[in-house]
Enzyme design. Sequence first.
Site, short mmCIF file in Angstrom:
data_model
loop_
_atom_site.label_atom_id
_atom_site.label_comp_id
_atom_site.label_asym_id
_atom_site.label_seq_id
_atom_site.Cartn_x
_atom_site.Cartn_y
_atom_site.Cartn_z
N ARG A 53 20.90 35.52 -63.58
CA ARG A 53 19.71 35.28 -62.74
C ARG A 53 19.52 36.42 -61.73
NH1 ARG A 53 18.91 29.26 -62.35
NH2 ARG A 53 18.93 28.68 -64.53
N ASP A 162 8.52 21.93 -50.64
CA ASP A 162 9.55 22.57 -51.46
C ASP A 162 10.01 23.81 -50.70
OD1 ASP A 162 10.34 22.36 -54.67
OD2 ASP A 162 10.69 24.33 -53.81
C1 LIG Z 1 14.33 20.54 -60.66
S1 LIG Z 1 13.06 20.70 -59.44
C2 LIG Z 1 12.64 18.99 -59.22
C3 LIG Z 1 11.15 18.78 -59.07
C4 LIG Z 1 10.72 17.31 -58.97
N1 LIG Z 1 11.27 16.68 -57.80
C5 LIG Z 1 11.09 16.55 -60.22
O1 LIG Z 1 12.05 15.80 -60.21
O2 LIG Z 1 10.42 16.72 -61.24
C6 LIG Z 1 14.05 21.04 -57.98
C7 LIG Z 1 13.24 21.60 -56.83
O3 LIG Z 1 14.05 21.54 -55.64
C8 LIG Z 1 13.73 22.65 -54.84
N2 LIG Z 1 14.81 22.90 -53.88
C9 LIG Z 1 16.05 23.39 -54.12
N3 LIG Z 1 16.73 23.52 -52.97
C10 LIG Z 1 15.92 23.08 -51.98
C11 LIG Z 1 16.06 22.97 -50.56
N4 LIG Z 1 17.17 23.36 -49.91
N5 LIG Z 1 15.02 22.47 -49.86
C12 LIG Z 1 13.88 22.09 -50.48
N6 LIG Z 1 13.68 22.18 -51.82
C13 LIG Z 1 14.69 22.67 -52.56
C14 LIG Z 1 13.56 23.78 -55.87
O4 LIG Z 1 12.81 24.85 -55.34
C15 LIG Z 1 12.86 23.05 -57.03
O5 LIG Z 1 11.46 23.19 -56.97
#
Ligand SMILES: C[S@@+](CC[C@H](N)C(=O)[O-])C[C@H]1O[C@@H](n2cnc3c(N)ncnc32)[C@H](O)[C@@H]1O
Length: 297
Positions: A53, A162
């Site tokens: 990555r 997010d």
């Molecule tokens: C796998 S996606 C899940 C999206 C949605 N909640 C779903 O379940 O379909 C995980 C998301 O968490 C966000 N994320 C990761 N670390 C985070 C943080 N510290 N604060 C806020 N968002 C975060 C990522 O940017 C990503 O968009």
Amino acid sequence: MTLLSPAPLRQNRPPLPEEPQLSESDFQRIAAFSQREFGLCQSGDKKQLVHSRLIRLLRETGCPDIATLLLRLETDPQCRERTALISALTTNVTAFFREPHHFRQLADELLRPRLEALRRGARLRIWSAGCSAGQEPCSIALTILDHLPEACRLNIRILATDIDAAMISRARRGLYSAEECSGLSAQMEREHFRTTPDGQRQIGPEAGEMIRYAALNLIEDWPVQGPFDAIFCRNVAIYFDKPTQMTLWQRFARLLAPGGLLFIGHSERVSGPAGDCLTSAGITTYRLSATPDRRMK
Ligand SMILES: C[S@@+](CC[C@H](N)C(=O)[O-])C[C@H]1O[C@@H](n2cnc3c(N)ncnc32)[C@H](O)[C@@H]1O
């Protein structure tokens, strides 16, 4: 030239740059940085993944090597590599109506019993925390519109946040490919999306008006106003270490209205002190059943 003749020598081309390697100590620095700043947990078995990555990140940002990347990350909180690192280390995988039982529960427990009150102006607040490109808050909005077509004129709001500002910009545009819309019923797609000239689908204004998007890091301060009737934080805490997860559950509990619901991802579990006030209310759903200790950090 016959097929067997040797390939011509590329005398005038510069040699291909060597792929930057990720030493153990650089990996540890990246892991420590991403844990401290974003709450992300990078165990040693992820080194290979992190390496690939980071190579992509260097290519995309034009940063010359891993040493420069580390220097920029550790000295400049505004650098573009910081946002790129968040995107590189997390996945944004999401879908409309992912884990559909949560949306059925939302409708059964928070909407249907309150339809009359909501029509008279009762307040409904829902937070989609870690909303990626917006399919989750849009699915919430579509569920609400299904029961209350006039919802955007009522006292109903969805906060969608997010950490990844690029995802928030995408979500605000509300544009999705036909493939991304495959989880929607034909009726829903017809009623709430328009097709753009290039074949994408754009969510309509009724859903858009209910949702407020903002960039927010869940391990920093939350300038948000509760209480929330429901919080969706699904497939996000999975990236965090246990202490960060436990703190997160406690903070959510403090922001939920009495009886409010917390929806989490299929491989996540509420653990730690928040378990005293959040009780299981379905598949990866928890209900606030007691007053949380508001003093706890
Ligand atoms: C796998 S996606 C899940 C999206 C949605 N909640 C779903 O379940 O379909 C995980 C998301 O968490 C966000 N994320 C990761 N670390 C985070 C943080 N510290 N604060 C806020 N968002 C975060 C990522 O940017 C990503 O968009």
